[in-house]
Write a protein that holds these residues in place. Structure first.
Motif, mmCIF file in Angstrom:
data_model
loop_
_atom_site.group_PDB
_atom_site.id
_atom_site.type_symbol
_atom_site.label_atom_id
_atom_site.label_comp_id
_atom_site.label_asym_id
_atom_site.label_seq_id
_atom_site.Cartn_x
_atom_site.Cartn_y
_atom_site.Cartn_z
ATOM 1 N N VAL A 154 0.847 -1.189 0.000
ATOM 2 C CA VAL A 154 0.000 0.000 0.000
ATOM 3 C C VAL A 154 0.883 1.240 0.000
ATOM 4 O O VAL A 154 1.949 1.270 0.629
ATOM 5 N N GLY A 155 0.465 2.241 -0.739
ATOM 6 C CA GLY A 155 1.209 3.500 -0.785
ATOM 7 C C GLY A 155 0.422 4.605 -0.113
ATOM 8 O O GLY A 155 -0.786 4.739 -0.343
ATOM 9 N N VAL A 156 1.092 5.381 0.720
ATOM 10 C CA VAL A 156 0.452 6.512 1.395
ATOM 11 C C VAL A 156 1.289 7.759 1.126
ATOM 12 O O VAL A 156 2.518 7.699 1.018
ATOM 13 N N ALA A 157 0.607 8.897 0.993
ATOM 14 C CA ALA A 157 1.309 10.156 0.737
ATOM 15 C C ALA A 157 2.337 10.411 1.832
ATOM 16 O O ALA A 157 2.096 10.148 3.011
ATOM 17 N N TYR A 158 3.490 10.907 1.429
ATOM 18 C CA TYR A 158 4.591 11.098 2.370
ATOM 19 C C TYR A 158 5.255 12.441 2.090
ATOM 20 O O TYR A 158 5.522 12.784 0.934
ATOM 21 N N ASN A 159 5.482 13.193 3.156
ATOM 22 C CA ASN A 159 6.172 14.473 3.030
ATOM 23 C C ASN A 159 7.624 14.259 3.434
ATOM 24 O O ASN A 159 7.933 14.187 4.618
ATOM 25 N N PRO A 160 8.529 14.086 2.464
ATOM 26 C CA PRO A 160 9.905 13.704 2.809
ATOM 27 C C PRO A 160 10.621 14.795 3.588
ATOM 28 O O PRO A 160 10.540 15.973 3.220
ATOM 29 N N PRO A 161 11.334 14.430 4.656
ATOM 30 C CA PRO A 161 12.157 15.413 5.364
ATOM 31 C C PRO A 161 13.190 16.015 4.407
ATOM 32 O O PRO A 161 13.532 15.403 3.392
ATOM 33 N N PRO A 162 13.667 17.212 4.709
ATOM 34 C CA PRO A 162 14.621 17.874 3.802
ATOM 35 C C PRO A 162 15.814 17.000 3.441
ATOM 36 O O PRO A 162 16.267 17.007 2.295
ATOM 37 N N GLU A 163 16.330 16.234 4.398
ATOM 38 C CA GLU A 163 17.504 15.400 4.127
ATOM 39 C C GLU A 163 17.182 14.331 3.086
ATOM 40 O O GLU A 163 17.988 14.065 2.190
ATOM 41 N N MET A 164 16.003 13.718 3.185
ATOM 42 C CA MET A 164 15.614 12.703 2.210
ATOM 43 C C MET A 164 15.366 13.319 0.842
ATOM 44 O O MET A 164 15.792 12.774 -0.190
ATOM 45 N N ALA A 165 14.666 14.457 0.803
ATOM 46 C CA ALA A 165 14.396 15.127 -0.470
ATOM 47 C C ALA A 165 15.692 15.522 -1.163
ATOM 48 O O ALA A 165 15.854 15.336 -2.382
ATOM 49 N N GLU A 166 16.639 16.052 -0.399
ATOM 50 C CA GLU A 166 17.928 16.449 -0.968
ATOM 51 C C GLU A 166 18.676 15.231 -1.501
ATOM 52 O O GLU A 166 19.321 15.299 -2.560
ATOM 53 N N LEU A 167 18.590 14.113 -0.804
ATOM 54 C CA LEU A 167 19.255 12.890 -1.258
ATOM 55 C C LEU A 167 18.681 12.423 -2.587
ATOM 56 O O LEU A 167 19.428 12.022 -3.491
ATOM 57 N N ALA A 168 17.366 12.492 -2.739
ATOM 58 C CA ALA A 168 16.730 12.094 -3.998
ATOM 59 C C ALA A 168 17.150 13.008 -5.143
ATOM 60 O O ALA A 168 17.442 12.542 -6.257
ATOM 61 N N GLY B 243 8.840 15.893 9.782
ATOM 62 C CA GLY B 243 9.859 15.253 10.595
ATOM 63 C C GLY B 243 10.981 16.182 10.973
ATOM 64 O O GLY B 243 12.146 15.857 10.821
ATOM 65 N N ARG B 244 10.631 17.409 11.468
ATOM 66 C CA ARG B 244 11.676 18.393 11.764
ATOM 67 C C ARG B 244 12.691 17.854 12.762
ATOM 68 O O ARG B 244 13.897 17.960 12.558
ATOM 69 N N PHE B 245 12.183 17.292 13.861
ATOM 70 C CA PHE B 245 13.098 16.829 14.891
ATOM 71 C C PHE B 245 13.809 15.561 14.453
ATOM 72 O O PHE B 245 14.996 15.400 14.661
ATOM 73 N N ARG B 246 13.027 14.636 13.828
ATOM 74 C CA ARG B 246 13.630 13.385 13.413
ATOM 75 C C ARG B 246 14.706 13.604 12.366
ATOM 76 O O ARG B 246 15.788 13.041 12.415
ATOM 77 N N GLY B 247 14.397 14.476 11.357
ATOM 78 C CA GLY B 247 15.380 14.733 10.319
ATOM 79 C C GLY B 247 16.627 15.353 10.873
ATOM 80 O O GLY B 247 17.751 15.013 10.531
ATOM 81 N N GLY B 248 16.469 16.332 11.805
ATOM 82 C CA GLY B 248 17.633 16.982 12.380
ATOM 83 C C GLY B 248 18.465 16.034 13.198
ATOM 84 O O GLY B 248 19.690 16.043 13.151
ATOM 85 N N SER B 249 17.816 15.147 14.007
ATOM 86 C CA SER B 249 18.562 14.242 14.840
ATOM 87 C C SER B 249 19.314 13.221 14.010
ATOM 88 O O SER B 249 20.437 12.860 14.325
ATOM 89 N N SER B 250 18.683 12.766 12.895
ATOM 90 C CA SER B 250 19.388 11.800 12.061
ATOM 91 C C SER B 250 20.575 12.432 11.400
ATOM 92 O O SER B 250 21.617 11.814 11.194
ATOM 93 N N ALA B 251 20.425 13.733 11.029
ATOM 94 C CA ALA B 251 21.560 14.427 10.417
ATOM 95 C C ALA B 251 22.697 14.559 11.416
ATOM 96 O O ALA B 251 23.870 14.403 11.085
ATOM 97 N N ARG B 252 22.336 14.851 12.701
ATOM 98 C CA ARG B 252 23.398 14.978 13.707
ATOM 99 C C ARG B 252 24.072 13.644 13.962
ATOM 100 O O ARG B 252 25.288 13.570 14.121
ATOM 101 N N ARG B 253 23.263 12.551 13.993
ATOM 102 C CA ARG B 253 23.862 11.248 14.201
ATOM 103 C C ARG B 253 24.813 10.896 13.072
ATOM 104 O O ARG B 253 25.885 10.365 13.268
#
Length: 458
Positions: free
Chosen positions: A227-241, A443-453
């Motif tokens: 199943v596919g659901v609409a997704y708003n990619p975090p900036p880090e994911m969008a930039e990677l694509a 995913g403001r917090f999640r994206g930022g934390s993954s970038a820091r990690r």
């Protein structure tokens, strides 16, 4: 405008890709584009003919199109690539070009190209015979993903859970003398049964969906029952694509991204991405968005003056080009004076931008480096509605929530309520903006934390 879609099959609705071809024709009709669907192997390809354009289809001369969209994907064969190269040399605009289609049709070549650019991918090995199981276990571990080099819609992909299962598969392949080319990939556990398909058109993310398996299996393809659901990619994911599309030089692509413990990894890229599930999930008219981009960029494509990348335009505008930036670093051997010199130029460029935007047109030099750079950036602006994917609506909502929360926090004090009651009400009021941020789909917090990690792991 007149365009072609190259498609290798008859237009039988039972073929999974055919409804998408019909969607292109439907969108083209609404935009006033004459769009024909042609089969590559029905062209007569003759090299060395007189004139810029001498082509026959089904034995009859055919007029030169304004653009060609190739929808052959992983099934692109040598004849189709040769035909695309012939069109390219005759000045026909191709979306996508033959070189990048050839690269992307080979999964290992795609991963090699992305890895060379420093983009994250799953650890991958090329399968060889006889298969060294010890090497596979040491380098990739188990479970391990086995893929054919060419495949689409999840076909030709399986998972071996342990060494014993992999040995059985290796023995079967060797006993059957099935010397097929395949790759082995490290299994990304964090992305079991889910990934994100990001659609990139003209260097911009225009839609994305998260694909989830409904059976508990590791494959998430919508064509296989996911199943596919609409997704708003975090900036880090969008930039990677976007970076993946740029590296592979794809005008239109679907980038499949896996969730990793420390961020994301690029799984695959597609030169003719399927979009039926994406349209159902997001409501976006995908063929319409693609054709609108083709229309908006056709003049630049015909003039063979592609718009510069954003990074290049900014470097020209701020530093006078990359050589200017290198000259600054050459003149400043230490970091602090280098940072100061860069800062001064950026401030000067910012003032120039404000002048371009606020002064009367007659007082603005449009041919200045700032004016040229700004117009290069402006002309690359999105031509489709990206409201579902950018953060402008979220930012506006946050500002409203924040303003109301501040007013609600101050109101008890103005009304003269008891200090304890006023304090409790104020804290509750100010909690609403924090709640908005924590639950944001971007995913403001999640994206930022993954970038820091990720940064701490380098």
């Amino acid at each position: 405008m007149r365009g072609w879609i190259l498609f290798q099959h008859e237009l039988d609705p039972a073929i999974p890709e055919v409804p998408e071809v019909f969607r292109f024709q439907e969108a083209a009709g609404e935009l006033g584009i004459e769009l024909h669907v042609l089969q590559p192997h029905r062209f007569e390809l003759v090299v060395g003919t007189v004139g810029d354009w001498v082509m026959k289809y089904h034995g009859r001369p055919i007029e030169k199109p304004d653009f060609v969209i190739c929808r052959t994907g992983a099934e692109t064969d040598y004849f189709t690539l040769a035909l695309l190269r012939h069109f390219e040399r005759r000045g026909v605009r191709l979306v996508n070009g033959p070189a990048t289609i050839e690269t992307v049709s080979d999964k290992l070549h795609t991963l090699q190209t992305l890895n060379r650019a420093g983009l994250p991918i799953p650890r991958t090995m090329l399968g060889t015979f006889p298969i060294d199981v010890d090497l596979v276990e040491r380098e990739l571990g188990f479970p391990v993903i086995v893929k054919t080099l060419k495949g689409t819609r999840g076909a030709g992909v399986l998972k071996c859970e342990d060494r014993s299962q992999f040995e059985d598969l290796a023995g079967l392949l060797e006993s059957a003398e099935a010397k097929a080319d395949f790759i082995l990939q490290h299994y990304v556990r964090a992305s079991h049964g889910r990934d994100v398909r990001v659609l990139v058109v003209g260097g911009r993310v225009i839609a994305a969906m998260e694909r989830r398996s409904l059976t508990g299996g590791f494959k998430s393809n919508v064509s296989l029952g996911g199943v596919g659901v609409a997704y708003n990619p975090p900036p880090e994911m969008a930039e990677l694509a976007v970076q993946a599309a740029d590296v592979l030089e794809l005008d239109i692509t679907g980038i499949d991204i896996l969730f990793d413990e420390d961020g994301y990894r690029i799984c695959e890229a597609n030169s003719a991405p399927g979009f039926q599930g994406l349209e159902r999930a997001t409501g976006l008219d995908v063929p319409g968005a693609i054709l609108e981009w083709v229309i908006s960029t056709q003049v630049a494509a015909l003039e063979r003056k592609p718009a510069p990348a954003e990074s290049t335009a900014l470097a020209d505008m701020v530093f006078g080009g990359r050589t200017g930036l290198r000259a600054i670093s050459d003149r400043n051997a230490e970091f602090r004076p280098f940072a100061s010199a860069v800062g001064v130029r950026m401030v000067a460029a910012g003032i120039g931008c404000l002048v371009q935007g606020t002064f009367p047109q007659m007082l603005v030099d449009r041919r200045s480096p700032t004016g040229i750079g700004l117009r290069s950036l402006f002309e690359r602006r999105a031509k489709v509605d990206l409201g579902g994917l950018n953060d402008r609506v979220q930012e506006r909502t946050l500002m409203i929530v924040l303003a109301v929360a501040i007013w609600a926090a101050v109101l008890p004090w103005l009304a003269g309520a008891e200090p304890l009651l006023s304090g409790v009400l104020s804290v509750l009021s100010l909690a609403f903006p924090a709640l908005f941020l924590l639950t944001s789909p971007a995913g403001r917090f999640r994206g930022g934390s993954s970038a820091r990690r990720r940064g701490s792991g380098r």
